[in-house]
Design a protein around this motif. Structure first.
Motif, PDB file in Angstrom:
ATOM      1  N   THR A 106       7.697  14.964  -2.173  1.00 59.50           N
ATOM      2  CA  THR A 106       7.967  15.805  -1.120  1.00 59.50           C
ATOM      3  C   THR A 106       7.691  14.848   0.170  1.00 59.50           C
ATOM      4  O   THR A 106       7.138  14.105   0.245  1.00 59.50           O
ATOM      5  N   VAL A 107       8.291  15.613   1.238  1.00 60.22           N
ATOM      6  CA  VAL A 107       8.343  14.877   2.461  1.00 60.22           C
ATOM      7  C   VAL A 107       6.849  14.540   3.051  1.00 60.22           C
ATOM      8  O   VAL A 107       6.506  13.764   3.637  1.00 60.22           O
ATOM      9  N   PHE A 108       6.024  15.837   2.638  1.00 59.72           N
ATOM     10  CA  PHE A 108       4.600  15.847   3.000  1.00 59.72           C
ATOM     11  C   PHE A 108       4.085  14.478   2.211  1.00 59.72           C
ATOM     12  O   PHE A 108       3.185  13.896   3.023  1.00 59.72           O
ATOM     13  N   ARG A 109       4.286  14.612   1.132  1.00 60.55           N
ATOM     14  CA  ARG A 109       3.537  13.421   0.391  1.00 60.55           C
ATOM     15  C   ARG A 109       4.009  12.135   0.883  1.00 60.55           C
ATOM     16  O   ARG A 109       3.236  11.216   0.822  1.00 60.55           O
ATOM     17  N   GLU A 110       5.191  11.938   1.184  1.00 60.21           N
ATOM     18  CA  GLU A 110       5.695  10.680   1.775  1.00 60.21           C
ATOM     19  C   GLU A 110       5.218  10.312   2.937  1.00 60.21           C
ATOM     20  O   GLU A 110       4.614   9.295   3.301  1.00 60.21           O
ATOM     21  N   MET A 111       4.964  11.181   3.932  1.00 64.65           N
ATOM     22  CA  MET A 111       3.956  11.154   5.145  1.00 64.65           C
ATOM     23  C   MET A 111       2.597  10.733   4.888  1.00 64.65           C
ATOM     24  O   MET A 111       2.186   9.802   5.464  1.00 64.65           O
ATOM     25  N   LEU A 112       2.141  11.397   3.785  1.00 65.62           N
ATOM     26  CA  LEU A 112       0.634  11.204   3.640  1.00 65.62           C
ATOM     27  C   LEU A 112       0.521   9.858   3.103  1.00 65.62           C
ATOM     28  O   LEU A 112      -0.377   9.015   3.367  1.00 65.62           O
ATOM     29  N   ALA A 113       1.567   9.156   2.192  1.00 70.28           N
ATOM     30  CA  ALA A 113       1.549   7.998   1.685  1.00 70.28           C
ATOM     31  C   ALA A 113       1.714   6.812   2.710  1.00 70.28           C
ATOM     32  O   ALA A 113       1.100   5.783   2.946  1.00 70.28           O
ATOM     33  N   GLY A 114       2.662   7.176   3.791  1.00 70.01           N
ATOM     34  CA  GLY A 114       2.720   6.219   4.869  1.00 70.01           C
ATOM     35  C   GLY A 114       1.396   6.282   5.781  1.00 70.01           C
ATOM     36  O   GLY A 114       0.925   5.299   6.297  1.00 70.01           O
ATOM     37  N   ALA A 136       0.733  -1.248  -0.097  1.00 71.08           N
ATOM     38  CA  ALA A 136       0.044  -0.036  -0.067  1.00 71.08           C
ATOM     39  C   ALA A 136       0.726   1.241  -0.049  1.00 71.08           C
ATOM     40  O   ALA A 136       0.440   2.217  -0.744  1.00 71.08           O
ATOM     41  N   ASN A 137       2.037   1.402   0.673  1.00 76.13           N
ATOM     42  CA  ASN A 137       2.714   2.377   0.958  1.00 76.13           C
ATOM     43  C   ASN A 137       3.330   2.672  -0.493  1.00 76.13           C
ATOM     44  O   ASN A 137       3.462   3.556  -1.130  1.00 76.13           O
ATOM     45  N   VAL A 176       6.178   8.276  10.343  1.00 78.04           N
ATOM     46  CA  VAL A 176       7.348   8.202  10.723  1.00 78.04           C
ATOM     47  C   VAL A 176       8.320   7.284  10.039  1.00 78.04           C
ATOM     48  O   VAL A 176       9.353   7.810   9.413  1.00 78.04           O
ATOM     49  N   TYR A 177       7.891   5.913   9.982  1.00 76.66           N
ATOM     50  CA  TYR A 177       8.800   5.078   9.546  1.00 76.66           C
ATOM     51  C   TYR A 177       9.154   5.194   7.690  1.00 76.66           C
ATOM     52  O   TYR A 177      10.316   5.244   7.491  1.00 76.66           O
ATOM     53  N   PHE A 178       8.366   5.193   7.034  1.00 80.22           N
ATOM     54  CA  PHE A 178       8.290   5.145   5.574  1.00 80.22           C
ATOM     55  C   PHE A 178       9.215   6.511   5.072  1.00 80.22           C
ATOM     56  O   PHE A 178       9.956   6.134   4.261  1.00 80.22           O
ATOM     57  N   PRO A 179       8.770   7.744   5.369  1.00 80.49           N
ATOM     58  CA  PRO A 179       9.710   8.756   4.717  1.00 80.49           C
ATOM     59  C   PRO A 179      10.956   8.597   5.239  1.00 80.49           C
ATOM     60  O   PRO A 179      12.089   8.817   4.618  1.00 80.49           O
ATOM     61  N   LEU A 180      11.259   8.234   6.673  1.00 80.78           N
ATOM     62  CA  LEU A 180      12.609   8.014   7.198  1.00 80.78           C
ATOM     63  C   LEU A 180      13.423   6.916   6.320  1.00 80.78           C
ATOM     64  O   LEU A 180      14.475   7.132   6.137  1.00 80.78           O
ATOM     65  N   PHE A 181      12.818   5.742   6.177  1.00 85.47           N
ATOM     66  CA  PHE A 181      13.485   4.627   5.562  1.00 85.47           C
ATOM     67  C   PHE A 181      13.587   4.845   3.961  1.00 85.47           C
ATOM     68  O   PHE A 181      14.826   4.699   3.668  1.00 85.47           O
ATOM     69  N   ALA A 182      12.706   5.614   3.491  1.00 80.13           N
ATOM     70  CA  ALA A 182      12.965   6.046   2.171  1.00 80.13           C
ATOM     71  C   ALA A 182      14.208   6.970   2.103  1.00 80.13           C
ATOM     72  O   ALA A 182      15.256   6.693   1.080  1.00 80.13           O
ATOM     73  N   HIS A 183      14.526   8.055   2.745  1.00 79.46           N
ATOM     74  CA  HIS A 183      15.613   8.950   2.765  1.00 79.46           C
ATOM     75  C   HIS A 183      17.000   8.165   3.354  1.00 79.46           C
ATOM     76  O   HIS A 183      17.924   8.410   2.607  1.00 79.46           O
ATOM     77  N   LEU A 184      16.672   7.377   4.189  1.00 82.32           N
ATOM     78  CA  LEU A 184      17.823   6.533   4.805  1.00 82.32           C
ATOM     79  C   LEU A 184      18.464   5.486   3.521  1.00 82.32           C
ATOM     80  O   LEU A 184      19.505   5.131   3.132  1.00 82.32           O
ATOM     81  N   HIS A 185      17.403   4.880   2.828  1.00 79.74           N
ATOM     82  CA  HIS A 185      17.718   3.894   1.820  1.00 79.74           C
ATOM     83  C   HIS A 185      18.405   4.589   0.711  1.00 79.74           C
ATOM     84  O   HIS A 185      19.311   3.991  -0.052  1.00 79.74           O
ATOM     85  N   GLN A 186      17.869   5.929   0.440  1.00 77.34           N
ATOM     86  CA  GLN A 186      18.451   6.368  -0.887  1.00 77.34           C
ATOM     87  C   GLN A 186      19.851   6.890  -0.668  1.00 77.34           C
ATOM     88  O   GLN A 186      20.555   7.034  -1.787  1.00 77.34           O
TER      89      GLN A 186
END
Length: 334
Positions: free
Chosen positions: A103-111, A87-88, A211-221
């Protein structure tokens, strides 16, 4: 790209399911310790810490006592993780503009959307798992406090549990199956009985995913080899999943304590009952103080960190794509 996402969605569901099963198998004993620590009340503490809980569990219930409730968790973790991770990815794809960066906001919205979707499976799974995991703590409390009679209240019915003091510790652990609990809840409360604590589950899972998905996406990148080669080593996926999971787990730990208390159908001697999230928070603050909301926080971090680290590695390996004959597609690297 839309076509790629459409044909890879079933593969992502397979990836999420396999990831959840592998991760849960590895960390379930720590999750059991977390549940028992969170359900302890002040003045009735049977376990000092995580290791003490695991040692006492093995002594009184055997090695497999650490896996009480694992069957129901493994059964339901497949759709839960499949829904959460897929889903994410789906919402990230829908929110991206022409495959561009979010954007970070859209990443948070997806999460947030992913967290809302997963509670369909998470709520009944967590409630059944908690009953199985906490049975050993209640039995141990009976042995330590033999003068107290424990009352079981479930689904509007009440039954007093008597004890035979000359029996072995293992025989005192209630052997209640997830099937029995489910049937009793459906009989007395209907389908809504399985969704006890839904509000608290939403209160935990939505902030966690935000919190998790945006943070993971940026760390993973940060682990991408180069702009021309966006692939990431598997160990970096594991580390990113662990770090993001640890931060998110500690952040929502108070919500997890409230959820665990609300979803515990069986109460030990002199333990409070709660009439919702607000009542639970108020009583915990009054009787146990603010520190009670951090009970099991270290255990939860130790559960979630490797769970999501393992899950992300399995997810990115692309088992589903391999089985379905697709080329793995990683939306984070888009």
């Amino acid at each position: 790209m839309a076509q790629q996402q459409q044909i890879s969605l079933p593969a992502k569901l397979i990836n999420g399911g396999v990831a959840g099963m592998v991760g849960v198998t590895c960390v379930f004993p720590i999750d059991l310790a977390k549940t028992r620590l969170q359900n302890q009340r002040s003045g009735q503490q049977l376990y000092k810490n995580m290791m003490d809980c695991l040692i006492k569990t093995v002594k009184s219930e055997g090695y497999f006592g650490m896996y009480r409730g694992a069957a129901v968790n493994l059964t339901l973790i497949t759709p839960e993780k499949a829904i959460k991770l897929a889903a994410n990815d789906f919402f990230r794809h829908r929110l991206s503009k022409d495959g561009g960066r979010l954007t970070v906001f859209r990443e948070m919205l997806a999460g947030c959307c992913a967290g809302m979707c997963q509670v369909i499976v998470t709520t009944p799974m967590e409630m059944l798992k908690i009953q199985m995991q906490d049975a050993g703590r209640l039995a141990a409390q009976q042995r330590v406090m033999p003068s107290v009679v424990t009352t079981l209240k479930m689904g509007g019915t009440s039954a007093v549990l008597s004890r035979a003091y000359n029996t072995s510790p293992a025989s005192q652990v209630m052997r209640v199956s997830a099937t029995q609990i489910t049937r009793e809840l459906l009989r007395t409360k209907g389908v809504t009985g399985l969704y006890r604590g839904l509000g608290a589950t939403l209160m935990r899972d939505i902030p966690f995913s935000v919190v998790y998905f945006p943070l993971f996406a940026h760390l993973h990148q940060l682990g991408q080899r180069s702009s021309e080669d966006p692939s990431v080593p598997f160990y970096w996926s594991f580390m990113s999943g662990c770090m993001a999971g640890c931060v998110a787990a500690v952040t929502v730990s108070p919500c997890d304590v409230v959820k665990t208390r609300l979803q515990s159908l069986k109460k030990g001697a002199n333990e409070e009952t709660y009439n919702g999230v607000v009542d639970c928070v108020r009583k915990i603050l009054k009787k146990e103080g603010p520190t009670a909301f951090l009970k099991g926080a270290s255990c939860r971090a130790l559960v979630i960190a490797p769970l999501f680290g393992i899950a992300q590695v399995v997810y990115f390996v692309g088992v589903g794509e391999f089985l379905l004959g697709y080329t793995p597609h990683n939306i984070y690297s888009a």
